[in-house]
Each structure stands twice: as C-alpha cells, then as structure tokens.
Motif scaffolding. Sequence first.
Motif, PDB file in Angstrom:
ATOM      1  N   GLU A 118     -62.818  35.111 -25.429  1.00 42.01           N
ATOM      2  CA  GLU A 118     -62.883  35.811 -24.155  1.00 42.01           C
ATOM      3  C   GLU A 118     -62.259  34.927 -23.078  1.00 42.01           C
ATOM      4  O   GLU A 118     -62.612  33.744 -22.977  1.00 42.01           O
ATOM      5  CB  GLU A 118     -64.331  36.109 -23.781  1.00 42.01           C
ATOM      6  CG  GLU A 118     -65.091  36.949 -24.777  1.00 42.01           C
ATOM      7  CD  GLU A 118     -66.547  37.076 -24.394  1.00 42.01           C
ATOM      8  OE1 GLU A 118     -66.861  36.954 -23.186  1.00 42.01           O
ATOM      9  OE2 GLU A 118     -67.376  37.280 -25.297  1.00 42.01           O
ATOM     10  N   PRO A 119     -61.340  35.452 -22.262  1.00 45.00           N
ATOM     11  CA  PRO A 119     -60.724  34.619 -21.229  1.00 45.00           C
ATOM     12  C   PRO A 119     -61.734  33.897 -20.349  1.00 45.00           C
ATOM     13  O   PRO A 119     -61.524  32.728 -19.984  1.00 45.00           O
ATOM     14  CB  PRO A 119     -59.886  35.624 -20.430  1.00 45.00           C
ATOM     15  CG  PRO A 119     -59.547  36.689 -21.421  1.00 45.00           C
ATOM     16  CD  PRO A 119     -60.758  36.813 -22.299  1.00 45.00           C
ATOM     17  N   ALA A 120     -62.835  34.552 -20.011  1.00 41.77           N
ATOM     18  CA  ALA A 120     -63.835  33.940 -19.135  1.00 41.77           C
ATOM     19  C   ALA A 120     -64.551  32.772 -19.802  1.00 41.77           C
ATOM     20  O   ALA A 120     -65.189  31.963 -19.119  1.00 41.77           O
ATOM     21  CB  ALA A 120     -64.849  34.975 -18.676  1.00 41.77           C
ATOM     22  N   ARG A 121     -64.464  32.679 -21.158  1.00 41.48           N
ATOM     23  CA  ARG A 121     -65.095  31.576 -21.882  1.00 41.48           C
ATOM     24  C   ARG A 121     -64.076  30.529 -22.310  1.00 41.48           C
ATOM     25  O   ARG A 121     -64.394  29.631 -23.087  1.00 41.48           O
ATOM     26  CB  ARG A 121     -65.834  32.108 -23.118  1.00 41.48           C
ATOM     27  CG  ARG A 121     -66.891  33.163 -22.826  1.00 41.48           C
ATOM     28  CD  ARG A 121     -67.956  32.658 -21.866  1.00 41.48           C
ATOM     29  NE  ARG A 121     -68.637  31.488 -22.372  1.00 41.48           N
ATOM     30  CZ  ARG A 121     -69.467  30.721 -21.653  1.00 41.48           C
ATOM     31  NH1 ARG A 121     -69.677  31.017 -20.385  1.00 41.48           N
ATOM     32  NH2 ARG A 121     -70.045  29.668 -22.189  1.00 41.48           N
ATOM     33  N   PRO A 162     -61.515  30.355 -16.023  1.00 44.26           N
ATOM     34  CA  PRO A 162     -61.752  29.210 -15.147  1.00 44.26           C
ATOM     35  C   PRO A 162     -60.549  28.264 -15.265  1.00 44.26           C
ATOM     36  O   PRO A 162     -60.008  28.084 -16.360  1.00 44.26           O
ATOM     37  CB  PRO A 162     -63.014  28.561 -15.722  1.00 44.26           C
ATOM     38  CG  PRO A 162     -63.614  29.580 -16.628  1.00 44.26           C
ATOM     39  CD  PRO A 162     -62.491  30.440 -17.119  1.00 44.26           C
ATOM     40  N   VAL A 163     -60.126  27.675 -14.159  1.00 52.85           N
ATOM     41  CA  VAL A 163     -58.891  26.901 -14.161  1.00 52.85           C
ATOM     42  C   VAL A 163     -59.139  25.468 -13.705  1.00 52.85           C
ATOM     43  O   VAL A 163     -59.771  25.232 -12.675  1.00 52.85           O
ATOM     44  CB  VAL A 163     -57.825  27.549 -13.241  1.00 52.85           C
ATOM     45  CG1 VAL A 163     -56.520  26.760 -13.296  1.00 52.85           C
ATOM     46  CG2 VAL A 163     -57.569  28.998 -13.664  1.00 52.85           C
ATOM     47  N   LEU A 164     -58.613  24.541 -14.481  1.00 45.05           N
ATOM     48  CA  LEU A 164     -58.573  23.136 -14.105  1.00 45.05           C
ATOM     49  C   LEU A 164     -57.135  22.822 -13.722  1.00 45.05           C
ATOM     50  O   LEU A 164     -56.214  23.029 -14.515  1.00 45.05           O
ATOM     51  CB  LEU A 164     -59.016  22.246 -15.263  1.00 45.05           C
ATOM     52  CG  LEU A 164     -58.956  20.741 -14.994  1.00 45.05           C
ATOM     53  CD1 LEU A 164     -59.988  20.336 -13.943  1.00 45.05           C
ATOM     54  CD2 LEU A 164     -59.179  19.954 -16.272  1.00 45.05           C
ATOM     55  N   VAL A 165     -56.924  22.330 -12.501  1.00 43.99           N
ATOM     56  CA  VAL A 165     -55.578  22.067 -11.988  1.00 43.99           C
ATOM     57  C   VAL A 165     -55.328  20.567 -11.942  1.00 43.99           C
ATOM     58  O   VAL A 165     -56.139  19.803 -11.394  1.00 43.99           O
ATOM     59  CB  VAL A 165     -55.397  22.663 -10.576  1.00 43.99           C
ATOM     60  CG1 VAL A 165     -53.933  22.571 -10.156  1.00 43.99           C
ATOM     61  CG2 VAL A 165     -55.876  24.102 -10.516  1.00 43.99           C
ATOM     62  N   VAL A 166     -54.199  20.159 -12.524  1.00 44.66           N
ATOM     63  CA  VAL A 166     -53.738  18.768 -12.462  1.00 44.66           C
ATOM     64  C   VAL A 166     -52.345  18.812 -11.849  1.00 44.66           C
ATOM     65  O   VAL A 166     -51.351  18.868 -12.577  1.00 44.66           O
ATOM     66  CB  VAL A 166     -53.719  18.116 -13.855  1.00 44.66           C
ATOM     67  CG1 VAL A 166     -53.480  16.616 -13.745  1.00 44.66           C
ATOM     68  CG2 VAL A 166     -55.007  18.394 -14.613  1.00 44.66           C
ATOM     69  N   PRO A 167     -52.226  18.829 -10.513  1.00 40.17           N
ATOM     70  CA  PRO A 167     -50.919  19.053  -9.886  1.00 40.17           C
ATOM     71  C   PRO A 167     -49.897  17.996 -10.279  1.00 40.17           C
ATOM     72  O   PRO A 167     -50.229  16.816 -10.442  1.00 40.17           O
ATOM     73  CB  PRO A 167     -51.237  18.985  -8.382  1.00 40.17           C
ATOM     74  CG  PRO A 167     -52.709  19.236  -8.283  1.00 40.17           C
ATOM     75  CD  PRO A 167     -53.293  18.643  -9.525  1.00 40.17           C
ATOM     76  N   SER A 168     -48.637  18.441 -10.428  1.00 41.70           N
ATOM     77  CA  SER A 168     -47.557  17.496 -10.745  1.00 41.70           C
ATOM     78  C   SER A 168     -46.622  17.347  -9.555  1.00 41.70           C
ATOM     79  O   SER A 168     -46.723  16.393  -8.788  1.00 41.70           O
ATOM     80  CB  SER A 168     -46.792  17.951 -11.988  1.00 41.70           C
ATOM     81  OG  SER A 168     -46.272  19.262 -11.815  1.00 41.70           O
ATOM     82  N   PRO A 221     -66.572  33.116 -11.404  1.00 39.84           N
ATOM     83  CA  PRO A 221     -65.189  33.481 -11.716  1.00 39.84           C
ATOM     84  C   PRO A 221     -64.306  33.442 -10.485  1.00 39.84           C
ATOM     85  O   PRO A 221     -64.755  33.664  -9.365  1.00 39.84           O
ATOM     86  CB  PRO A 221     -65.303  34.904 -12.283  1.00 39.84           C
ATOM     87  CG  PRO A 221     -66.598  35.418 -11.740  1.00 39.84           C
ATOM     88  CD  PRO A 221     -67.501  34.222 -11.624  1.00 39.84           C
ATOM     89  N   ALA A 222     -63.023  33.177 -10.698  1.00 38.00           N
ATOM     90  CA  ALA A 222     -62.084  33.046  -9.585  1.00 38.00           C
ATOM     91  C   ALA A 222     -61.832  34.380  -8.908  1.00 38.00           C
ATOM     92  O   ALA A 222     -61.775  34.472  -7.688  1.00 38.00           O
ATOM     93  CB  ALA A 222     -60.762  32.459 -10.085  1.00 38.00           C
ATOM     94  N   ARG A 223     -61.675  35.438  -9.689  1.00 38.88           N
ATOM     95  CA  ARG A 223     -61.316  36.744  -9.133  1.00 38.88           C
ATOM     96  C   ARG A 223     -62.098  37.831  -9.854  1.00 38.88           C
ATOM     97  O   ARG A 223     -61.630  38.358 -10.868  1.00 38.88           O
ATOM     98  CB  ARG A 223     -59.816  36.995  -9.292  1.00 38.88           C
ATOM     99  CG  ARG A 223     -58.962  36.036  -8.481  1.00 38.88           C
ATOM    100  CD  ARG A 223     -57.495  36.375  -8.639  1.00 38.88           C
ATOM    101  NE  ARG A 223     -56.655  35.462  -7.905  1.00 38.88           N
ATOM    102  CZ  ARG A 223     -55.344  35.545  -7.855  1.00 38.88           C
ATOM    103  NH1 ARG A 223     -54.725  36.497  -8.487  1.00 38.88           N
ATOM    104  NH2 ARG A 223     -54.637  34.664  -7.170  1.00 38.88           N
ATOM    105  N   PRO A 224     -63.276  38.181  -9.359  1.00 38.68           N
ATOM    106  CA  PRO A 224     -64.006  39.255 -10.018  1.00 38.68           C
ATOM    107  C   PRO A 224     -63.249  40.568  -9.892  1.00 38.68           C
ATOM    108  O   PRO A 224     -62.532  40.805  -8.931  1.00 38.68           O
ATOM    109  CB  PRO A 224     -65.332  39.297  -9.252  1.00 38.68           C
ATOM    110  CG  PRO A 224     -65.024  38.691  -7.917  1.00 38.68           C
ATOM    111  CD  PRO A 224     -63.953  37.686  -8.162  1.00 38.68           C
ATOM    112  N   GLY A 225     -63.417  41.425 -10.867  1.00 35.37           N
ATOM    113  CA  GLY A 225     -62.728  42.713 -10.832  1.00 35.37           C
ATOM    114  C   GLY A 225     -62.502  43.229 -12.228  1.00 35.37           C
ATOM    115  O   GLY A 225     -62.963  42.643 -13.210  1.00 35.37           O
ATOM    116  N   PRO A 226     -61.780  44.343 -12.377  1.00 39.08           N
ATOM    117  CA  PRO A 226     -61.551  44.910 -13.704  1.00 39.08           C
ATOM    118  C   PRO A 226     -60.747  43.959 -14.567  1.00 39.08           C
ATOM    119  O   PRO A 226     -59.859  43.245 -14.090  1.00 39.08           O
ATOM    120  CB  PRO A 226     -60.763  46.194 -13.402  1.00 39.08           C
ATOM    121  CG  PRO A 226     -60.159  45.974 -12.054  1.00 39.08           C
ATOM    122  CD  PRO A 226     -61.148  45.131 -11.303  1.00 39.08           C
TER     123      PRO A 226
END
Length: 250
Positions: free
Chosen positions: A172-175, A195-201, A233-238
């Motif tokens: 599941e994307p959310a997991r 969920p997103v972990l960002v490591v900017p370059s 979640p970052a963006r709840p919705g359908p």
Amino acid sequence: MTSSTPALDTRHAPGPLPQAVLLDMDGTLVDTEDFWWDAEVEVFGALGHVLSDEHRAVVVGGPMTRSAGYLIEVTGADIGLDALSDLLNEAFLRRLDRGVPLMPGARRLLTELAAHGVPTALVSASHRAVIDRILRSLGPEFFACTVAGDDIRRTKPHPDPYLTAALRLGAEPARCVAVEDTATGVASAEAAGCPVLVVPSVAAVPAAPGRTVVGSLEEVDLALLRSLLLAPPARPGPEPRVTPVPERRP
C-alpha cells in the motif's frame, strides 16, 4: 534534521516496518545530477548555445522530455525533441562509463534494508538504459523492482511511478516510504500517497506535513523510516489509480 513532524528517538522508534521503501536514483542514491547538467551543457554547446545556471533548477529531477523540451524552448535550438533526448542520453552514458559515485550513506542504507527483509524499489524518471547502467554500481540485488521513466506512460511529477512500484511489490502506498531529492519527485510520491523523506541535492525542498527533510542519507536508518509511517498523510483525498504495466526486471 528539519522535519514537519515531532522529533522522535529514531533509535527506538515504535511501529511496524515499512511494507517497502521506494527510492529515487539520480541525486538520491547516486551523485549524478552534475553528470546530467554537464551533459546538457555539452550538447547545447555543440549546438551553439550556452546554458546559464538559472535553468538548472528548472530541469533537475524532471523527466527527459520535459527537461529537453524546456531547454529547446529557452535556447531556440534547432533540434527535435527525440534527437535531443538521444544526444543527452549518449552524453550522460559516456560519463557513467567513467564511474558512478554513490551518495554518502547510500550503500549502508541499502544493506540495512536488505538485512531486515524490507523490499526496495528504484523509482526514477531516467530512461531504462540509464537505470540498467547505474544498477551495476548500485547492485541490482538490492532492488525487488525498478521503474524507469520510459517504462510507463506518465512519469514524475505524476503519481504513476510510485503507484506502479507499490503495485508490483504488493504494498500500500501509505505503508511505503519514498525517498526523494527534488520537488518534482516529492510531488510524484506525495500524489501517490506515500510518506516522503527528502534528501535535497541541487535545489532545496521545504519541510511540509507528511514530509521530512534531512541533510544526507547518512542521517537515515530503518528506525527513522519506521517513524515516518506515524506521521499524518501529506495529501488526504481519493486514492489515485494507475494502469498496471508489466515489470522489467533489473
């Protein structure tokens, strides 16, 4: 570490393991963003155009068609999109033949995930030929599946790459936790519901709800990834949908 979620002791983080970890490639696992920019500068130089640094932030992390189309538009270069894409890929692949440096902490993180049986997917806007070449340095054995920009109809910033990876892994994307370095990639993962972990370059990416920003993969371990599943979640919705595409094994 900068985060939009409360600080957690990641050494003893509660919660289940991620069903999968979905990792971007260029700028996240391998230090190739300079390779792409150098290839673009080289190709446009041969066409009689000089690229300025202001264009770099626009093309970083984007699919080949978008980046190439943008550079044709701003320079007025007399070349078609397909021909330019071929030249850029050729110039980039020549650089890969000289060796591909991994980002600090990348090998350790992949090894840790493998040791704990957490499936991983490589999710990139780069073409299949590029991914297959870089996998020689990363180690194809670390990835249960790979998704390339030319494997699917719509690549980043659309959600399809991350939805496709999760579907292939039966997750599941959310997991799942997505690991990205650019705003384009983050938009793709968040639209998929990860969920997103960002490591900017190259360009900064701000923290936001459902998104955590760190300075390096050296700060990332399995405990941190587990803790991200506790964030809202970052963006709840359908839930977005994607048409399954047959997998190309690494």
